[in-house]
Design a protein around this motif. Structure first.
Motif, mmCIF file in Angstrom:
data_model
loop_
_atom_site.group_PDB
_atom_site.id
_atom_site.type_symbol
_atom_site.label_atom_id
_atom_site.label_comp_id
_atom_site.label_asym_id
_atom_site.label_seq_id
_atom_site.Cartn_x
_atom_site.Cartn_y
_atom_site.Cartn_z
ATOM 1 N N GLU A 158 -73.305 68.240 82.686
ATOM 2 C CA GLU A 158 -72.883 67.824 81.349
ATOM 3 C C GLU A 158 -71.451 67.295 81.380
ATOM 4 O O GLU A 158 -70.645 67.727 82.205
ATOM 5 N N SER A 159 -71.136 66.382 80.495
ATOM 6 C CA SER A 159 -69.768 65.902 80.426
ATOM 7 C C SER A 159 -68.995 66.708 79.366
ATOM 8 O O SER A 159 -69.584 67.350 78.512
ATOM 9 N N ASN A 160 -67.690 66.659 79.492
ATOM 10 C CA ASN A 160 -66.840 67.359 78.524
ATOM 11 C C ASN A 160 -66.249 66.352 77.547
ATOM 12 O O ASN A 160 -65.368 65.566 77.903
ATOM 13 N N ARG A 161 -66.750 66.387 76.321
ATOM 14 C CA ARG A 161 -66.195 65.510 75.288
ATOM 15 C C ARG A 161 -64.931 66.157 74.707
ATOM 16 O O ARG A 161 -64.911 67.343 74.407
ATOM 17 N N GLN A 162 -63.887 65.324 74.545
ATOM 18 C CA GLN A 162 -62.600 65.823 74.036
ATOM 19 C C GLN A 162 -62.077 64.889 72.947
ATOM 20 O O GLN A 162 -62.402 63.695 72.949
ATOM 21 N N VAL A 163 -61.265 65.439 72.067
ATOM 22 C CA VAL A 163 -60.542 64.601 71.098
ATOM 23 C C VAL A 163 -59.061 64.684 71.436
ATOM 24 O O VAL A 163 -58.476 65.774 71.474
ATOM 25 N N LEU A 164 -58.486 63.504 71.702
ATOM 26 C CA LEU A 164 -57.074 63.426 72.116
ATOM 27 C C LEU A 164 -56.210 62.930 70.963
ATOM 28 O O LEU A 164 -56.690 62.220 70.066
ATOM 29 N N LEU A 165 -54.941 63.277 71.003
ATOM 30 C CA LEU A 165 -53.982 62.692 70.061
ATOM 31 C C LEU A 165 -53.623 61.296 70.587
ATOM 32 O O LEU A 165 -53.048 61.159 71.661
ATOM 33 N N ALA A 166 -53.960 60.269 69.794
ATOM 34 C CA ALA A 166 -53.757 58.882 70.250
ATOM 35 C C ALA A 166 -52.416 58.327 69.805
ATOM 36 O O ALA A 166 -51.781 57.554 70.511
ATOM 37 N N SER A 167 -51.972 58.728 68.608
ATOM 38 C CA SER A 167 -50.686 58.225 68.100
ATOM 39 C C SER A 167 -50.163 59.208 67.063
ATOM 40 O O SER A 167 -50.928 59.956 66.466
ATOM 41 N N PRO A 204 -48.849 59.986 63.520
ATOM 42 C CA PRO A 204 -48.979 59.298 62.232
ATOM 43 C C PRO A 204 -47.621 59.058 61.567
ATOM 44 O O PRO A 204 -46.725 59.896 61.651
ATOM 45 N N GLU A 205 -47.498 57.882 60.959
ATOM 46 C CA GLU A 205 -46.403 57.649 60.006
ATOM 47 C C GLU A 205 -47.026 57.902 58.636
ATOM 48 O O GLU A 205 -47.938 57.189 58.247
ATOM 49 N N GLY A 206 -46.563 58.902 57.925
ATOM 50 C CA GLY A 206 -47.260 59.281 56.693
ATOM 51 C C GLY A 206 -48.489 60.098 57.037
ATOM 52 O O GLY A 206 -48.494 60.839 58.022
ATOM 53 N N LYS A 207 -49.525 59.966 56.258
ATOM 54 C CA LYS A 207 -50.716 60.789 56.467
ATOM 55 C C LYS A 207 -51.446 60.363 57.736
ATOM 56 O O LYS A 207 -51.516 59.183 58.060
ATOM 57 N N PRO A 208 -52.051 61.332 58.444
ATOM 58 C CA PRO A 208 -52.847 60.968 59.617
ATOM 59 C C PRO A 208 -54.109 60.216 59.200
ATOM 60 O O PRO A 208 -54.627 60.408 58.102
ATOM 61 N N THR A 209 -54.581 59.347 60.091
ATOM 62 C CA THR A 209 -55.839 58.638 59.874
ATOM 63 C C THR A 209 -56.712 58.868 61.103
ATOM 64 O O THR A 209 -56.273 59.461 62.094
ATOM 65 N N GLU A 210 -57.934 58.356 61.033
ATOM 66 C CA GLU A 210 -58.820 58.562 62.178
ATOM 67 C C GLU A 210 -58.281 57.873 63.429
ATOM 68 O O GLU A 210 -58.557 58.299 64.546
ATOM 69 N N SER A 211 -57.486 56.818 63.224
ATOM 70 C CA SER A 211 -56.948 56.111 64.396
ATOM 71 C C SER A 211 -55.830 56.901 65.075
ATOM 72 O O SER A 211 -55.331 56.486 66.122
ATOM 73 N N SER A 212 -55.422 58.029 64.494
ATOM 74 C CA SER A 212 -54.455 58.885 65.174
ATOM 75 C C SER A 212 -55.092 59.609 66.361
ATOM 76 O O SER A 212 -54.390 60.229 67.162
ATOM 77 N N PHE A 213 -56.413 59.542 66.460
ATOM 78 C CA PHE A 213 -57.159 60.294 67.478
ATOM 79 C C PHE A 213 -58.023 59.359 68.301
ATOM 80 O O PHE A 213 -58.362 58.259 67.874
ATOM 81 N N ALA A 223 -64.235 65.643 63.714
ATOM 82 C CA ALA A 223 -63.072 66.521 63.560
ATOM 83 C C ALA A 223 -61.870 65.821 62.902
ATOM 84 O O ALA A 223 -61.223 66.400 62.019
ATOM 85 N N PRO A 224 -61.549 64.567 63.299
ATOM 86 C CA PRO A 224 -60.401 63.919 62.649
ATOM 87 C C PRO A 224 -60.579 63.827 61.130
ATOM 88 O O PRO A 224 -59.672 64.171 60.366
ATOM 89 N N ARG A 225 -61.764 63.399 60.713
ATOM 90 C CA ARG A 225 -62.032 63.278 59.283
ATOM 91 C C ARG A 225 -61.963 64.663 58.612
ATOM 92 O O ARG A 225 -61.469 64.785 57.482
ATOM 93 N N ALA A 226 -62.415 65.694 59.300
ATOM 94 C CA ALA A 226 -62.371 67.046 58.727
ATOM 95 C C ALA A 226 -60.930 67.493 58.485
ATOM 96 O O ALA A 226 -60.613 68.117 57.461
ATOM 97 N N LEU A 227 -60.028 67.156 59.414
ATOM 98 C CA LEU A 227 -58.616 67.511 59.214
ATOM 99 C C LEU A 227 -58.023 66.722 58.052
ATOM 100 O O LEU A 227 -57.289 67.265 57.216
#
Lengths: 333, 333
Positions: A3-12, A14-23, A312-316
């Motif tokens: 099995e592979s290990n799926r991960q969510v990384l911090l991509a950037s 955020p300036e202001g509120k986080p968005t999905e593109s932060s991950f 997960a990003p949307r949940a946060l």
């Protein structure tokens, strides 16, 4: 395992509120185990307000998440491999394994979840960090006495819901503050608070005053800002305020704060900020008491569940916007 | 005795700042003594910030002064008649006798001033209520450890000057905040603080930051508002803030308050409001230690003296406007 290990990384950051593109999502190999370590297949990820702070490049009580690193977070899952004598394959455990499907961690940093008394997911809520936070902040720091009046803000959240029910079990009158009629209904009807005030309602301040005819002895605060400020004129002599969070200040360039300190002086009030990680000796007794209350039906909880790590990003984002009810979780598929 | 008893009465409740017309002078007969009472000829009247609050028709921790009643206040004087076994004519005493030349009071409410160690007037300052306030607020509530950094606001005042010197005697680095270059010079040169920041200076915030390169462990605050708010980003983990007063909020319809609570949470800060009257058991040991420091030249103090009871209203107005240095007193002629 293949099995592979799926991960969510911090991509950037955020300036202001986080968005999905932060991950961003990354798939990779499973970690290999060192001596004393345990491999866990995570089933649940806890989404908590503190995560917002770790996305910033500011050292607070903990290091920020580095860009490209796995986001930090508590998970609950099942041991699939163990090189630690205290854990066997199949054990239900919880730990700070991050936003990923599999995690390897020293067994000394892992705790078992007693699934004979609580569901595994509750090891991230009432029988986990949020529950211990409520316990330490309310029982140890506010120390409410039977007959006193306790106010809990963010009352429908993972921490507030437990704090208020603990105060009821200690014989207090408990008034919640929450955002919206649905949350307030849940707080009174399902959680058993004596009253709940909707801070989004136009008559918020008048309702709060009416709900506190004898003032307030203890405030368990997750919010800060206008809600806390409106409570200060209601403080009783010797009142205690536990500062657990200040969600109104997050991503807010001009927070309201509190405008008058004199009520704190005149009433000899103690205000205590705290971080649950400072109280490691309180985790076991708190989780034991809380698990007993859950098993006996004395403490109730609700979960808002997002499906899949990708959610997960949307949940946060939703949690920070006040759109979750009870404990916000991600089910890891 | 055929002398008359001059008194200052509360004539009207101020709207906004008090003025001299808020008070009026009355001459009348001397009080007669009941069993257990002592007649004192007051020589010194202490002028303190709390008096402003008592002029309002608001019950706080104490009843307001009724219109037409003698203004409340501590005095120091000499016993001229006694029906209490603990006091003899000629004893030097201090008590809460009010703005008047003569006062009769139960001996149980009076304390002797040890004039072998401190001057009589110091029984109203460093060896009186302000000194005990500094002692309880700093030693008991802030509990500074040697090597820690302590900030004292209103550092040249009757309370702040003692709090800062006590912190120096406990081995702390002590930074004062005061209004104006003269006060700051006094705080450093005469009182021995390590530094003093003038909050009226344009570069106040930058100077404060520069004076606290390692942050602050303990704040003894008399001011609130912008000064306290500017200190919060400098808080060290585990810091303590004693809220002794909030002079910036007095007669201020829109006080600044504190804008961000997050520094209090992240650093697990304890904020404690207090009233010295709640700690009667601390008066004797505090006054004993403070008197010893004064007698040995380890604690210095300055007094601003107004001459004659008639000058008391103006002395209070000046105190509230920050125009006094050290302990504000009235010499009763």
């Amino acid at each position: 395992m293949t099995e592979s290990n799926r991960q969510v990384l911090l991509a950037s950051r955020p300036e202001g509120k986080p968005t999905e593109s932060s991950f961003r999502i990354k798939d990779g190999p499973l970690p290999s185990l060192g001596e004393g370590q345990v491999l866990v297949r995570n089933q649940w990820l806890s989404i908590d307000p503190y995560m917002r702070g770790r996305m910033m490049d500011i050292r607070t009580y903990a290091e920020p998440v580095a860009l490209g690193d796995v986001m930090v977070g508590d998970t609950a899952g099942i041991v699939v491999e163990s090189r630690h004598p205290g854990f066997a394959v199949g054990d239900a455990v919880a730990g700070h394994l991050g936003w990923q499907r599999f995690g390897a961690i020293d067994g000394s940093l892992l705790r078992k979840v007693d699934t004979t008394r609580v569901p595994l997911s509750a090891g991230l809520g009432v029988a986990g960090m949020p529950g211990v936070t409520a316990y330490v902040g309310l029982i140890d720091l506010c120390a409410p006495q039977a007959g006193e009046t306790v106010v809990v803000t963010a009352a429908s959240g993972g921490v507030g819901s437990v704090a208020g029910q603990l105060a009821k079990l200690r014989g207090c009158r408990v008034v919640g503050v929450a955002g919206g009629a649905d949350k307030c209904r849940h707080v009174v009807d399902d959680l058993g608070f004596d009253a709940c005030i909707d801070y989004k309602a136009a008559d918020f301040k008048a309702s709060l005053k009416a709900a506190l005819p004898d003032g307030v002895n203890c405030i368990f605060d997750n919010v800060g800002g206008e809600v806390l400020d409106a409570l200060l004129p209601r403080l009783r002599p010797g009142a205690r305020i536990t500062l657990c969070g200040a969600i109104s200040e997050v991503d807010n360039p001009s927070p309201h704060g509190i405008r008058r300190l004199l009520p704190l002086i005149v009433n000899r009030v103690k205000v205590q900020g705290f971080i649950v990680g400072d109280h490691p000796e309180r985790w076991a007794p708190a989780i034991d008491e809380l698990s007993g209350h859950v098993a006996a039906g004395r403490i109730h909880f609700r979960e808002t569940v997002a499906e899949g790590l990708e959610a997960a990003p949307r949940a946060l984002i939703d949690l920070l916007a006040g759109r979750s009810l009870g404990k916000q979780l991600v089910r890891i598929l």
